[in-house]
Design an enzyme around this catalytic site. Sequence first.
Site, PDB file in Angstrom:
ATOM      1  N   PRO A 119      33.067  -0.587 -34.709  1.00 42.81           N
ATOM      2  CA  PRO A 119      32.163  -1.705 -34.417  1.00 42.81           C
ATOM      3  C   PRO A 119      31.686  -1.609 -32.970  1.00 42.81           C
ATOM      4  O   PRO A 119      32.491  -1.331 -32.069  1.00 42.81           O
ATOM      5  CB  PRO A 119      33.033  -2.947 -34.632  1.00 42.81           C
ATOM      6  N   HIS A 120      30.408  -1.835 -32.764  1.00 41.15           N
ATOM      7  CA  HIS A 120      29.866  -1.739 -31.414  1.00 41.15           C
ATOM      8  C   HIS A 120      28.655  -2.646 -31.276  1.00 41.15           C
ATOM      9  O   HIS A 120      27.995  -2.958 -32.270  1.00 41.15           O
ATOM     10  CB  HIS A 120      29.492  -0.295 -31.064  1.00 41.15           C
ATOM     11  N   ALA A 121      28.397  -3.071 -30.037  1.00 39.16           N
ATOM     12  CA  ALA A 121      27.262  -3.952 -29.780  1.00 39.16           C
ATOM     13  C   ALA A 121      26.927  -3.944 -28.298  1.00 39.16           C
ATOM     14  O   ALA A 121      27.758  -3.618 -27.459  1.00 39.16           O
ATOM     15  CB  ALA A 121      27.593  -5.380 -30.220  1.00 39.16           C
TER      16      ALA A 121
END
Length: 157
Positions: free
Chosen positions: A66-68
């Site tokens: 997960p990345h943002a």
Amino acid sequence: MTLDQILPSDRILFDVEGGSKKRVLEFFSGFISQNIPSLDSQEVFSRLISRERLGSTGVGNGVAIPHARNSHCRQPLAGFMRLQQAVDFDAIDGEPVDLLFVLLVPEAAEDTHLSLLAQIAEVMNAAETRHALRNAHDEHELHDILMQAIRQLSTRV
């Protein structure tokens, strides 16, 4: 910038209770906002969930990344979680996820973002690293395994 610079031992979480993708991302968002007060847990969660809506970050072999981007994130930061029980993450191979490498980067960190994602993917692609992480006994062992894998990656580059 390399992963060992943005993944301190206090951001390694051992045997986190999962339940669902949403719960895992909520848990991490709360954890990181306690660890870094300039980050708002609701904003972090919203950004991570928005990214998941574009396509799952479950990359296969029980791994998700997960990345943002986050406007309140001053520099890239990472966290790692090993779940007690694997959760459905809509991964590309359909397998549930128990190893999560979470990455948050500043809004404008385009090249850094892509470089760090590539490093994470390469580290987590190694079957022996995944096996060792799944058999670790505590967060210190998880950290040691990850640091060793990251160092091996940097010697190959």
